[in-house]
Design an enzyme around this catalytic site. Structure first.
Site, PDB file in Angstrom:
ATOM      1  CB  THR A   1      41.979  37.511  41.954  1.00  0.00           C
ATOM      2  OG1 THR A   1      42.061  36.996  40.627  1.00  0.00           O
ATOM      3  CG2 THR A   1      42.534  38.926  42.002  1.00  0.00           C
TER       4      THR A   1
ATOM      5  CG  HIS B   1      43.649  25.835  40.874  1.00  0.00           C
ATOM      6  ND1 HIS B   1      42.866  24.700  41.066  1.00  0.00           N
ATOM      7  CD2 HIS B   1      44.577  25.492  39.939  1.00  0.00           C
ATOM      8  CE1 HIS B   1      43.314  23.716  40.284  1.00  0.00           C
ATOM      9  NE2 HIS B   1      44.350  24.181  39.577  1.00  0.00           N
TER      10      HIS B   1
ATOM     11  CG  HIS C   1      46.157  31.273  37.677  1.00  0.00           C
ATOM     12  ND1 HIS C   1      45.722  31.246  38.984  1.00  0.00           N
ATOM     13  CD2 HIS C   1      46.198  32.590  37.325  1.00  0.00           C
ATOM     14  CE1 HIS C   1      45.503  32.478  39.395  1.00  0.00           C
ATOM     15  NE2 HIS C   1      45.794  33.316  38.420  1.00  0.00           N
TER      16      HIS C   1
ATOM     17  CG  HIS D   1      47.847  35.470  33.926  1.00  0.00           C
ATOM     18  ND1 HIS D   1      46.590  36.017  33.785  1.00  0.00           N
ATOM     19  CD2 HIS D   1      48.023  35.278  35.258  1.00  0.00           C
ATOM     20  CE1 HIS D   1      46.040  36.157  34.993  1.00  0.00           C
ATOM     21  NE2 HIS D   1      46.887  35.722  35.900  1.00  0.00           N
TER      22      HIS D   1
ATOM     23  CG  ASN E   1      49.584  37.836  39.224  1.00  0.00           C
ATOM     24  OD1 ASN E   1      50.648  38.393  38.960  1.00  0.00           O
ATOM     25  ND2 ASN E   1      48.491  38.028  38.507  1.00  0.00           N
TER      26      ASN E   1
ATOM     27  CB  CYS F   1      39.047  25.546  43.929  1.00  0.00           C
ATOM     28  SG  CYS F   1      40.263  26.105  42.733  1.00  0.00           S
TER      29      CYS F   1
HETATM   30  P1  5GP Z   1      45.022  36.262  39.025  1.00  0.00           P
HETATM   31  O1  5GP Z   1      44.573  37.671  39.281  1.00  0.00           O
HETATM   32  O2  5GP Z   1      44.619  35.331  40.154  1.00  0.00           O
HETATM   33  O3  5GP Z   1      46.455  36.118  38.648  1.00  0.00           O
HETATM   34  O4  5GP Z   1      44.238  35.811  37.739  1.00  0.00           O
HETATM   35  C1  5GP Z   1      42.978  35.260  37.733  1.00  0.00           C
HETATM   36  C2  5GP Z   1      42.486  35.322  36.312  1.00  0.00           C
HETATM   37  O5  5GP Z   1      41.394  34.431  36.194  1.00  0.00           O
HETATM   38  C3  5GP Z   1      41.965  36.712  35.893  1.00  0.00           C
HETATM   39  O6  5GP Z   1      42.704  37.146  34.758  1.00  0.00           O
HETATM   40  C4  5GP Z   1      40.491  36.473  35.564  1.00  0.00           C
HETATM   41  O7  5GP Z   1      40.053  37.207  34.455  1.00  0.00           O
HETATM   42  C5  5GP Z   1      40.443  34.961  35.327  1.00  0.00           C
HETATM   43  N1  5GP Z   1      39.184  34.337  35.685  1.00  0.00           N
HETATM   44  C6  5GP Z   1      38.513  34.478  36.868  1.00  0.00           C
HETATM   45  N2  5GP Z   1      37.402  33.722  36.864  1.00  0.00           N
HETATM   46  C7  5GP Z   1      37.347  33.093  35.665  1.00  0.00           C
HETATM   47  C8  5GP Z   1      36.435  32.177  35.074  1.00  0.00           C
HETATM   48  O8  5GP Z   1      35.416  31.773  35.660  1.00  0.00           O
HETATM   49  N3  5GP Z   1      36.721  31.737  33.826  1.00  0.00           N
HETATM   50  C9  5GP Z   1      37.838  32.148  33.149  1.00  0.00           C
HETATM   51  N4  5GP Z   1      38.001  31.656  31.907  1.00  0.00           N
HETATM   52  N5  5GP Z   1      38.729  33.005  33.674  1.00  0.00           N
HETATM   53  C10 5GP Z   1      38.493  33.477  34.919  1.00  0.00           C
HETATM   54 ZN    ZN Z   2      41.611  24.329  42.629  1.00  0.00          ZN
END
Ligand code: 5GP
Ligand code: ZN
Length: 114
Positions: free
Chosen positions: A95, A98, A100, A102, A87, A4
């Site tokens: 995506t 884990h 999170h 924003h 999300n 992860c």
């Molecule tokens: P999701 O689409 O899952 O809600 O958001 C995942 C977020 O993680 C995206 O905004 C993407 O830019 C961010 N992200 C993905 N991989 C990395 C990484 O390796 N480092 C950081 N700092 N952000 C990441």
């Molecule tokens: Zn994790």
């Protein structure tokens, strides 16, 4: 969880720009920011998504929101306001598996702009 990326960020295996850290939570800059302030708030413990939140582990959610309050003030986005996004799953656009949150701010996110 070993494969992860956010667990790897939480344990320092993958570098990140840290904004805040305590024993349970890490806050770091999103690698692909969609606003002048775009940080991700994660529990250090691996929780896949909001689908995994139960009465037993839900304390982390209130802690995350207390941390958001604190870092929003430090990042100077409290007064003008900001957006918290979680999300969950495929249709939610998650995506990274884990959980999170924003936190986006520093520009008008309202649509249409008011
Ligand atoms: P999701 O689409 O899952 O809600 O958001 C995942 C977020 O993680 C995206 O905004 C993407 O830019 C961010 N992200 C993905 N991989 C990395 C990484 O390796 N480092 C950081 N700092 N952000 C990441
Ligand atoms: Zn994790």
């Amino acid at each position: 969880m070993s494969d992860c990326i956010f667990c790897k960020i939480a344990n320092g295996e993958i570098p990140s720009q840290k904004v805040y850290e305590d024993d349970r939570v890490l806050v770091f800059n999103d690698i692909n920011p969609e606003a002048p302030v775009h940080v991700l708030v994660i529990p250090k413990e691996h929780i896949s998504s909001a689908n995994e939140i139960t009465q037993e582990n839900s304390d982390i959610i209130s802690h995350i929101f207390v941390v958001i309050n604190k870092i929003a003030r430090e990042l100077k986005i409290s007064e003008d306001g900001f957006r918290i996004v979680n999300n969950t799953g495929k249709n939610g656009g998650q995506t990274v598996g884990h959980m999170h949150f924003h936190v986006l701010g520093g520009r008008n996110l309202a649509w249409p702009p008011g």
